[in-house]
Design a protein around this motif. Structure first.
Motif, short mmCIF file in Angstrom:
data_model
loop_
_atom_site.label_atom_id
_atom_site.label_comp_id
_atom_site.label_asym_id
_atom_site.label_seq_id
_atom_site.Cartn_x
_atom_site.Cartn_y
_atom_site.Cartn_z
N ARG A 73 57.90 37.58 63.18
CA ARG A 73 58.59 37.15 61.73
C ARG A 73 58.28 38.74 60.82
N GLN A 88 73.22 27.16 60.31
CA GLN A 88 73.61 28.93 60.60
C GLN A 88 73.25 29.33 62.07
N ILE A 89 73.13 29.00 63.07
CA ILE A 89 73.03 29.01 63.91
C ILE A 89 74.37 28.85 64.94
N ARG A 106 55.89 31.12 73.44
CA ARG A 106 56.60 30.26 72.55
C ARG A 106 55.75 30.89 71.04
N GLY A 107 56.43 30.25 70.65
CA GLY A 107 56.76 31.12 68.78
C GLY A 107 57.79 31.32 67.98
N VAL A 108 57.95 32.61 66.88
CA VAL A 108 58.81 32.48 66.69
C VAL A 108 58.21 34.06 65.60
N ILE A 134 49.91 36.08 65.33
CA ILE A 134 50.83 34.84 64.82
C ILE A 134 49.68 33.77 64.64
N ARG A 135 49.34 33.52 63.44
CA ARG A 135 48.32 32.21 62.55
C ARG A 135 47.58 33.13 63.35
N ASN A 136 46.76 32.18 64.07
CA ASN A 136 45.27 31.70 64.70
C ASN A 136 45.39 32.20 66.25
N LYS A 137 46.45 33.22 66.37
CA LYS A 137 46.98 32.78 67.86
C LYS A 137 47.26 34.42 67.70
N TYR A 182 63.67 34.61 65.42
CA TYR A 182 64.84 33.24 66.69
C TYR A 182 66.11 34.01 67.00
#
Lengths: 356, 130
Positions: free
Chosen positions: A286, A32-33, A282-284, A332-335, A306
């Motif tokens: 969504r 895809q990239i 860092r992370g994505v 993002i999740r637990n962060k 991304y």
């Protein structure tokens, strides 16, 4: 599942297919990239035959579209295209669409695939008051050719002269309709042809070196370009004024569907807005991740992902209008991670617009 | 057909394990898993020296499409992580069984090695999806 006429061609090209709103469509043909970069740097193409083409004509075709669409159809020159929202009476967005003016009494409208049934029903209901008729062009295919080399690559393959067709204009003959429009933030065209001509054109484009691109790259390209995706960035539960589409609302006349509701909302005060975000660190980002600022004001990511062109995580989000741009954090999740507010678009004509 | 090396062990959640000896196993995700995910753009690695139970979520692999949890394949303690993935997450796409390894695990005493799949079992488990 519904298939476009190019379904076999996709499989031949090694596509990974997915169910997209009931259509069997390519998500990618490998990376895809790489497909994304092909469109930003060179030329790529997308099968968008699942989209719905509706021709509107008649003595009152303009009056009908003037009522149906929030943007101003009367400002169009012949062959010019217009992006608009189509609102319900509460001001909510039924769909976003492109309309090409063919003549003073005929137009071509392209609406989203996922909203086809309700759009057609709404068109039929609304057109009844006008001396105008509508006809879905079901036996057509649509290929978007996008990228800085789109025009020079396509030109030798077709009889139409694209050098005279400016951006957001169309040209056509009996064999094809070519609009200089797209959903990537790059130069390019969207070509509508009779179904039986689609595979021949697709194969010619492949031979000319055009990279087939799937819905995955289409999504990252349009997100970088700051373009809305219906069903994510807006739907019937939000007005254009609250999600960054106020620019599609004409100012000088209030006779379109939903205008009264928008006027009321303006008087009451608009409490939401759409912003662009870049993740610091860092992370994505969504769709559906929640945002919060130092005062507890909230928002939600409507589109995130991304970004291959900037190599950052980017998003569009609908937030409290008073949200503090300097203290927005995403869960993002637990962060909880800090985000920076940036102007849209993130990328234009191949270049990142995100300030360092 | 995705490549499934005979010398590794597997989980149903698409992790592979390589026996490094002395009760230490190297862990990554399979070629099939990376193909399903598409281009990988971010990896959240397990915590070094942290102990996890079998099937604990111990990390995340994010692709252009989706976020997917990494599950600890057996009870144990993380003794090494592949820092190279922080800057080059695409190593998992390019080399899932080699440069794209994710972490190393020293097994706990009650680790249930018998719960792992052989290469043949894993091939069978993904056969329907290929």
């Amino acid at each position: 599942m519904k298939k476009t006429v190019l379904n076999e061609a996709h499989r031949k090209a090694g596509a990974k297919m997915v169910d997209f709103g009931g259509w069997d469509m390519p998500i990618n043909y490998g990376s895809q990239i790489e497909e994304h970069h092909a469109v930003r740097q060179n030329v790529g193409m997308f099968d968008v035959s699942h989209m719905t083409v509706i021709d509107v004509s008649g003595r009152e075709a303009t009056d009908f579209l003037y009522k149906l669409l929030a943007n101003d159809i009367t400002k169009l020159n012949t062959n010019q295209a217009l992006y608009s929202t189509m609102l319900n009476h509460e001001g909510g967005v039924i769909d976003d669409l492109i309309t090409y003016k063919i003549s003073e009494t005929s137009y071509r409208v392209v609406v989203n695939a996922a909203t086809r049934e309700k759009d057609l029903a709404w068109f039929e209901q609304q057109i009844a008051d006008f001396d105008a008729t509508m006809a879905e062009q079901a036996d057509t295919a649509m290929i978007a050719v996008q990228g800085p080399k789109a025009i020079e690559t396509l030109q030798p393959l077709i009889a139409l002269d694209l050098s005279q067709t400016k951006r957001f204009y169309a040209t056509y003959n009996d064999d094809m309709f070519v609009g200089r429009t797209g959903y990537t933030g790059e130069d390019g065209v969207e070509i509508i042809v009779p179904s039986e001509a689609a595979e021949g054109l697709w194969n010619q484009l492949i031979e000319a070196g055009v990279q087939p691109c799937g819905l995955g790259a289409r999504d990252t390209l349009r997100l970088e370009a700051g373009m809305h995706l219906y069903g994510q960035d807006m739907d019937e539960n939000i007005t254009p004024l609250e999600c960054g589409l106020g620019w599609t609302i004409r100012k000088d006349n209030n006779s379109f569907n939903g205008a009264e509701a928008l006027e009321q909302l303006r008087e009451q005060g608009i409490s939401k807005k759409l912003i662009g975000l870049v993740l610091e660190g860092r992370g994505v980002l969504r769709h559906d991740q929640t945002l919060i600022d130092a005062d507890g004001k909230q928002g939600i990511i409507t589109s995130g992902g991304y970004s291959p062109s900037t190599e950052k995580a980017i998003a569009m989000a609908v937030v409290d209008k008073q949200m503090d741009a300097d203290s927005i954090q995403v869960q993002i999740r637990n962060k909880t991670l800090p985000c920076r507010v940036v102007k849209l678009p993130f990328v234009r004509n191949g270049k990142s617009l995100i300030e360092a | 057909m995705s490549y499934v090396p005979d010398n590794l062990k597997y989980t149903a959640s698409h992790e592979w394990l390589e026996d490094l000896g002395n009760g230490v196993y190297r862990v990554g995700i399979t070629e099939f898993a990376q193909e399903q995910l598409g281009d990988i753009v971010f990896v959240e690695l397990p915590e070094l020296d942290e102990s996890y139970a079998q099937e604990d979520e111990c990390g995340v692999v994010e692709s252009v499409k989706t976020a997917s949890d990494i599950y600890c394949p057996l009870v144990g303690t993380v003794t090494a992580i592949n820092d190279a993935l922080e800057d080059s997450p695409e190593l998992i796409n390019d080399s899932p069984y080699d440069d794209g390894w994710i972490f190393e695990l020293e097994l706990g005493e009650d680790a249930d090695i018998g719960s792992l799949l052989s290469a043949e079992d894993y091939r069978n488990s993904i056969a329907d999806d290929e």
